[in-house]
Design a protein around this motif. Structure first.
Motif, PDB file in Angstrom:
ATOM      1  N   ILE A  99      40.078  38.976  42.277  1.00  0.00           N
ATOM      2  CA  ILE A  99      39.501  39.496  43.524  1.00  0.00           C
ATOM      3  C   ILE A  99      39.701  41.010  43.599  1.00  0.00           C
ATOM      4  N   VAL A 100      40.902  41.479  43.266  1.00  0.00           N
ATOM      5  CA  VAL A 100      41.187  42.917  43.263  1.00  0.00           C
ATOM      6  C   VAL A 100      40.266  43.636  42.280  1.00  0.00           C
ATOM      7  N   LEU A 101      40.136  43.087  41.083  1.00  0.00           N
ATOM      8  CA  LEU A 101      39.271  43.682  40.071  1.00  0.00           C
ATOM      9  C   LEU A 101      37.815  43.730  40.555  1.00  0.00           C
ATOM     10  N   THR A 102      37.357  42.646  41.173  1.00  0.00           N
ATOM     11  CA  THR A 102      35.982  42.565  41.666  1.00  0.00           C
ATOM     12  C   THR A 102      35.726  43.576  42.775  1.00  0.00           C
ATOM     13  N   ILE A 103      36.662  43.695  43.684  1.00  0.00           N
ATOM     14  CA  ILE A 103      36.527  44.684  44.763  1.00  0.00           C
ATOM     15  C   ILE A 103      36.460  46.090  44.168  1.00  0.00           C
ATOM     16  N   GLY A 104      37.353  46.378  43.231  1.00  0.00           N
ATOM     17  CA  GLY A 104      37.350  47.690  42.595  1.00  0.00           C
ATOM     18  C   GLY A 104      36.053  47.979  41.862  1.00  0.00           C
ATOM     19  N   SER A 105      35.541  46.982  41.166  1.00  0.00           N
ATOM     20  CA  SER A 105      34.280  47.148  40.450  1.00  0.00           C
ATOM     21  C   SER A 105      33.134  47.414  41.418  1.00  0.00           C
ATOM     22  N   ALA A 106      33.071  46.639  42.487  1.00  0.00           N
ATOM     23  CA  ALA A 106      32.002  46.804  43.477  1.00  0.00           C
ATOM     24  C   ALA A 106      32.105  48.151  44.193  1.00  0.00           C
ATOM     25  N   LEU A 107      33.319  48.555  44.539  1.00  0.00           N
ATOM     26  CA  LEU A 107      33.496  49.846  45.205  1.00  0.00           C
ATOM     27  C   LEU A 107      33.135  51.010  44.283  1.00  0.00           C
ATOM     28  N   ALA A 108      33.549  50.913  43.021  1.00  0.00           N
ATOM     29  CA  ALA A 108      33.255  51.987  42.068  1.00  0.00           C
ATOM     30  C   ALA A 108      31.749  52.147  41.890  1.00  0.00           C
ATOM     31  N   LYS A 109      31.057  51.048  41.868  1.00  0.00           N
ATOM     32  CA  LYS A 109      29.595  51.078  41.695  1.00  0.00           C
ATOM     33  C   LYS A 109      28.914  51.835  42.834  1.00  0.00           C
ATOM     34  N   ARG A 110      29.479  51.769  44.009  1.00  0.00           N
ATOM     35  CA  ARG A 110      28.828  52.302  45.205  1.00  0.00           C
ATOM     36  C   ARG A 110      29.269  53.722  45.588  1.00  0.00           C
ATOM     37  N   GLN A 111      30.152  54.322  44.829  1.00  0.00           N
ATOM     38  CA  GLN A 111      30.639  55.658  45.169  1.00  0.00           C
ATOM     39  C   GLN A 111      29.581  56.711  44.845  1.00  0.00           C
ATOM     40  N   SER A 112      29.660  57.833  45.543  1.00  0.00           N
ATOM     41  CA  SER A 112      28.610  58.847  45.419  1.00  0.00           C
ATOM     42  C   SER A 112      28.858  59.868  44.310  1.00  0.00           C
ATOM     43  N   THR A 113      30.112  60.055  43.888  1.00  0.00           N
ATOM     44  CA  THR A 113      30.379  61.038  42.834  1.00  0.00           C
ATOM     45  C   THR A 113      31.093  60.367  41.667  1.00  0.00           C
ATOM     46  N   MET A 121      37.699  52.942  40.075  1.00  0.00           N
ATOM     47  CA  MET A 121      37.799  51.991  38.970  1.00  0.00           C
ATOM     48  C   MET A 121      39.204  52.001  38.365  1.00  0.00           C
ATOM     49  N   ALA A 122      39.754  53.190  38.148  1.00  0.00           N
ATOM     50  CA  ALA A 122      41.084  53.310  37.540  1.00  0.00           C
ATOM     51  C   ALA A 122      42.155  52.650  38.400  1.00  0.00           C
ATOM     52  N   LEU A 123      42.163  52.940  39.673  1.00  0.00           N
ATOM     53  CA  LEU A 123      43.229  52.426  40.545  1.00  0.00           C
ATOM     54  C   LEU A 123      43.131  50.917  40.758  1.00  0.00           C
ATOM     55  N   TRP A 124      41.936  50.420  41.013  1.00  0.00           N
ATOM     56  CA  TRP A 124      41.778  48.983  41.255  1.00  0.00           C
ATOM     57  C   TRP A 124      41.980  48.176  39.977  1.00  0.00           C
ATOM     58  N   PHE A 125      41.488  48.668  38.847  1.00  0.00           N
ATOM     59  CA  PHE A 125      41.688  47.966  37.575  1.00  0.00           C
ATOM     60  C   PHE A 125      43.172  47.970  37.193  1.00  0.00           C
ATOM     61  N   THR A 126      43.871  49.055  37.489  1.00  0.00           N
ATOM     62  CA  THR A 126      45.312  49.105  37.207  1.00  0.00           C
ATOM     63  C   THR A 126      46.063  48.087  38.054  1.00  0.00           C
ATOM     64  N   ALA A 127      45.725  47.985  39.323  1.00  0.00           N
ATOM     65  CA  ALA A 127      46.369  46.988  40.196  1.00  0.00           C
ATOM     66  C   ALA A 127      46.091  45.574  39.681  1.00  0.00           C
ATOM     67  N   ALA A 128      44.862  45.312  39.269  1.00  0.00           N
ATOM     68  CA  ALA A 128      44.517  43.990  38.736  1.00  0.00           C
ATOM     69  C   ALA A 128      45.301  43.713  37.455  1.00  0.00           C
ATOM     70  N   LEU A 129      45.398  44.704  36.589  1.00  0.00           N
ATOM     71  CA  LEU A 129      46.134  44.520  35.332  1.00  0.00           C
ATOM     72  C   LEU A 129      47.603  44.202  35.590  1.00  0.00           C
ATOM     73  N   LEU A 130      48.221  44.879  36.533  1.00  0.00           N
ATOM     74  CA  LEU A 130      49.629  44.611  36.839  1.00  0.00           C
ATOM     75  C   LEU A 130      49.827  43.175  37.324  1.00  0.00           C
ATOM     76  N   LEU A 131      48.944  42.715  38.193  1.00  0.00           N
ATOM     77  CA  LEU A 131      49.022  41.327  38.657  1.00  0.00           C
ATOM     78  C   LEU A 131      48.834  40.352  37.497  1.00  0.00           C
ATOM     79  N   ILE A 132      47.882  40.632  36.642  1.00  0.00           N
ATOM     80  CA  ILE A 132      47.612  39.755  35.500  1.00  0.00           C
ATOM     81  C   ILE A 132      48.810  39.710  34.562  1.00  0.00           C
ATOM     82  N   LEU A 133      49.381  40.860  34.260  1.00  0.00           N
ATOM     83  CA  LEU A 133      50.538  40.901  33.360  1.00  0.00           C
ATOM     84  C   LEU A 133      51.721  40.116  33.918  1.00  0.00           C
ATOM     85  N   LEU A 134      51.891  40.137  35.233  1.00  0.00           N
ATOM     86  CA  LEU A 134      52.976  39.374  35.854  1.00  0.00           C
ATOM     87  C   LEU A 134      52.731  37.868  35.820  1.00  0.00           C
ATOM     88  N   ALA A 135      51.481  37.474  35.838  1.00  0.00           N
ATOM     89  CA  ALA A 135      51.157  36.052  35.960  1.00  0.00           C
ATOM     90  C   ALA A 135      50.854  35.357  34.637  1.00  0.00           C
TER      91      ALA A 135
END
Length: 153
Positions: A99-113, A121-135
């Protein structure tokens, strides 16, 4: 069917991790290097999210056919750390991570710059990776130890 799903899910872990690391690499390089967000970056963003969703669906399918969880009851799982891990912790953490990864992907797609796209993308993907590594049930995990690769049998 169980052993095939287990093999595909085990293999999919590496696809998700590799994709996330590649996506994060592109995102951090683009963010700090002030690069333009190219169609390749957009494809990477989308592909990483798609691979993660396929992996999640394989995990859900595995959850429902797993002999470990066939008669899963939370009251009994408290005394079985491996069952508790796969019955609750693993599936919940991975679902939240995707869900975190999906939100980050969707938000990154919609940014203006480009800078904001890469940063998002970097921050949300990093948060998703940390959760994945723990689980992930790594071979050294105190919760549920599993090998790096599962072969079908």
């Amino acid at each position: 069917m169980y052993s095939i799903l287990l093999f595909l899910h085990s293999l999919g872990r590496w696809a998700v991790l590799g994709g996330l690391l590649y996506g994060m690499s592109r995102a951090y390089q683009g963010w700090f290097g002030r690069k333009p967000f190219t169609p390749h970056d957009n494809t990477t963003r989308h592909t990483v999210a798609t691979i993660a969703h396929v992996q999640l669906m394989l995990g859900y399918a595995l959850y429902f056919v797993s002999p470990l969880l066939r008669d899963f009851h939370l009251r009994d799982a408290v005394h079985e750390p491996g069952t508790l891990f796969f019955g609750v912790q693993h599936v919940a953490a991975m679902t939240v991570a995707i869900i975190v990864l999906t939100i980050g992907s969707a938000l990154a797609k919609r940014q203006s710059t480009s800078e904001v796209q890469f940063r998002t993308m970097a921050l949300w993907f990093t948060a998703a990776l940390l959760l994945i590594l723990l689980a992930i049930p790594w071979p050294f995990s105190p919760f549920a130890s599993r090998p790096y690769f599962r072969l079908p049998h």
